[in-house]
Design an enzyme around this catalytic site. Structure first.
Site, mmCIF file in Angstrom:
data_model
loop_
_atom_site.group_PDB
_atom_site.id
_atom_site.type_symbol
_atom_site.label_atom_id
_atom_site.label_comp_id
_atom_site.label_asym_id
_atom_site.label_seq_id
_atom_site.Cartn_x
_atom_site.Cartn_y
_atom_site.Cartn_z
ATOM 1 N N ARG A 76 0.856 -1.184 0.000
ATOM 2 C CA ARG A 76 0.000 0.000 0.000
ATOM 3 C C ARG A 76 0.894 1.237 0.000
ATOM 4 O O ARG A 76 2.110 1.138 0.116
ATOM 5 C CB ARG A 76 -1.026 -0.006 1.141
ATOM 6 N N GLY A 77 0.239 2.408 -0.123
ATOM 7 C CA GLY A 77 1.008 3.638 -0.310
ATOM 8 C C GLY A 77 1.103 3.880 -1.808
ATOM 9 O O GLY A 77 1.432 2.965 -2.576
ATOM 10 N N ALA A 78 0.788 5.109 -2.222
ATOM 11 C CA ALA A 78 0.597 5.369 -3.660
ATOM 12 C C ALA A 78 1.783 4.939 -4.543
ATOM 13 O O ALA A 78 1.599 4.190 -5.511
ATOM 14 C CB ALA A 78 0.244 6.842 -3.860
ATOM 15 N N ARG A 113 -7.765 -0.714 -6.617
ATOM 16 C CA ARG A 113 -8.127 0.393 -5.708
ATOM 17 C C ARG A 113 -8.333 1.650 -6.568
ATOM 18 O O ARG A 113 -7.630 1.830 -7.565
ATOM 19 C CB ARG A 113 -7.020 0.649 -4.676
ATOM 20 N N ASP A 164 -2.034 10.633 -2.138
ATOM 21 C CA ASP A 164 -2.452 9.603 -3.097
ATOM 22 C C ASP A 164 -2.819 10.191 -4.450
ATOM 23 O O ASP A 164 -2.802 9.493 -5.462
ATOM 24 C CB ASP A 164 -3.620 8.807 -2.528
ATOM 25 N N LYS A 205 -4.668 10.035 3.104
ATOM 26 C CA LYS A 205 -5.376 9.174 4.065
ATOM 27 C C LYS A 205 -6.401 9.953 4.875
ATOM 28 O O LYS A 205 -6.140 11.078 5.295
ATOM 29 C CB LYS A 205 -4.329 8.536 4.985
#
Ligand code: MRU
Length: 366
Positions: free
Chosen positions: A51-53, A94, A244, A255
């Site tokens: 995860r994390g852009a 996502r 993001d 977030k």
């Protein structure tokens, strides 16, 4: 300094696979997850194992390789077709982090360009390998550059508040928001960090606190609702967060909870900076209102890590991200420099400086 953790890597040559730190298991266990198929990669992204852009973008690029690496290379048209299909599948993982779509688009365009240039299937697959490795290497370099620009904001002995995890775990390199802190440490500056725990999935507690602790940075964990009191007590000099997706006018999506932190920072006269590579900017959208916000399962709120903490049948709203309007953003640290008090014109200038095409928006949308 090497990043404190290598979030993901391609293992072997061809056929190979992706090995990534399973972020759902941290901080209790630091274990690797082997990802060998497109479906496994989509699942890993969806359930936040990666995860994390920027990390999602790199993982998706490698995901395209998983889909094409064992095809019959005598059929070039099929190789391109499968690459396009895989990209469409992974794009559904996502909706918010634009790096996912940016990386998949780049992979697809590379395959199409090679095919248009009459490359055979083997050459197209080889080109996709080059492209994925380049995306990963560029991400690493962008993190370092953001760290070098952002460190100018940090004074010896200062204290930073951060939200979520925008560190090494969220990228292919040393991180975005945490990169200036790592560079400061390399230079012998002492920087103290407060990490918001980041409800509901606790990326701040599980991941940021873990990676800062591993790297020897002085980190203190707070719950999200303590940030106001912390700021009021005068203990925060600067807020650094990742992103993001950033709209053309400088609105910053990050977030859930980031917007609240920005409002608090403004009230307390504390500078609020986002740190993000140009791959996180979406030049196709005029403002943050157009950013699709992922809504996740109610159980993330009603069953915080196992145990039920809400009555059966209660309604839940669980957006994973929010948008901080550009007027609350002191600046955006990118690999091409810091955009102070972001506006559409300044964002467009930075994108152009970084070689990013800036499309003409429909009339009335800027
Ligand atoms: O839902 P997540 O954990 O993928 O959300 C991550 C964030 O919001 C990060 O702050 C953002 O991706 C920046 S990462 C360098």
């Amino acid at each position: 300094m090497k990043p404190v953790v290598e979030t993901l890597r391609w293992v072997g040559d061809r056929p190979g696979y992706v090995e990534l730190v399973d972020q759902t298991r941290l901080p209790e266990e630091h274990v690797q997850l082997a990802v060998r198929t497109v479906d496994e990669m989509r699942d890993a992204i969806r359930r936040l194992a990666v995860r994390g852009a920027p990390a999602i973008g790199v993982a998706a690029a490698y995901g395209v390789l998983l889909g094409v690496q064992e095809l019959d290379e005598s059929d070039a048209a099929n190789v391109v077709g499968v690459a396009q299909e895989v990209a469409a599948t992974l794009a559904k993982a996502r909706p918010t982090a634009v790096n996912l779509f940016w990386a998949l688009d780049r992979m697809k365009r590379r395959a199409e360009r090679e095919f248009a240039g009459k490359a055979g299937g083997a050459r197209i697959v080889a080109a996709l390998f080059e492209e994925a490795r380049a995306i990963h290497a560029e991400d690493r370099a962008q993190c370092r550059a953001m760290g070098e620009h952002g460190v100018r904001l940090l004074k010896d002995g200062c204290t930073v508040l951060t939200h979520c995890n925008a560190g090494a775990l969220a990228t292919g390199g040393m991180g975005t928001a945490l990169a200036p802190i790592y560079v400061a440490r390399e230079r012998g500056l002492s920087v103290k960090v407060y990490a918001d725990e980041t409800r509901p999935l606790l990326q701040g507690a599980r991941l940021t606190a873990w990676e800062l602790q591993q790297s020897g940075v002085d980190v203190t964990l707070i719950t999200d609702n303590m940030a106001a009191s912390l700021m009021a007590s005068g203990r925060v000099d600067l807020v650094l967060v990742g992103s993001d997706r950033i709209a053309r006018n400088g609105d910053v999506c990050n977030k859930i909870g980031t917007y609240g932190v920005a409002v608090l920072a403004r009230e307390h006269g504390i500078p609020f900076y986002a740190v993000a590579p140009l791959t996180t900017f979406d030049p196709k959208i005029a403002s943050g209102a157009e950013i699709p916000i992922e809504e996740r399962a109610p159980e993330e709120v009603t069953h915080g890590f196992g145990r039920r903490t809400a009555p059966i049948g209660v309604k839940v709203w669980n957006p994973a991200f929010d948008v901080t309007p550009a007027r609350l953003v002191t600046g955006i640290v990118t690999e091409v420099g810091i955009i102070e008090s972001p506006t559409t014109e300044k964002v467009e200038a930075a994108l152009t400086r970084g070689g990013v095409a800036v499309p003409t928006l429909r009339r009335g949308s800027t």
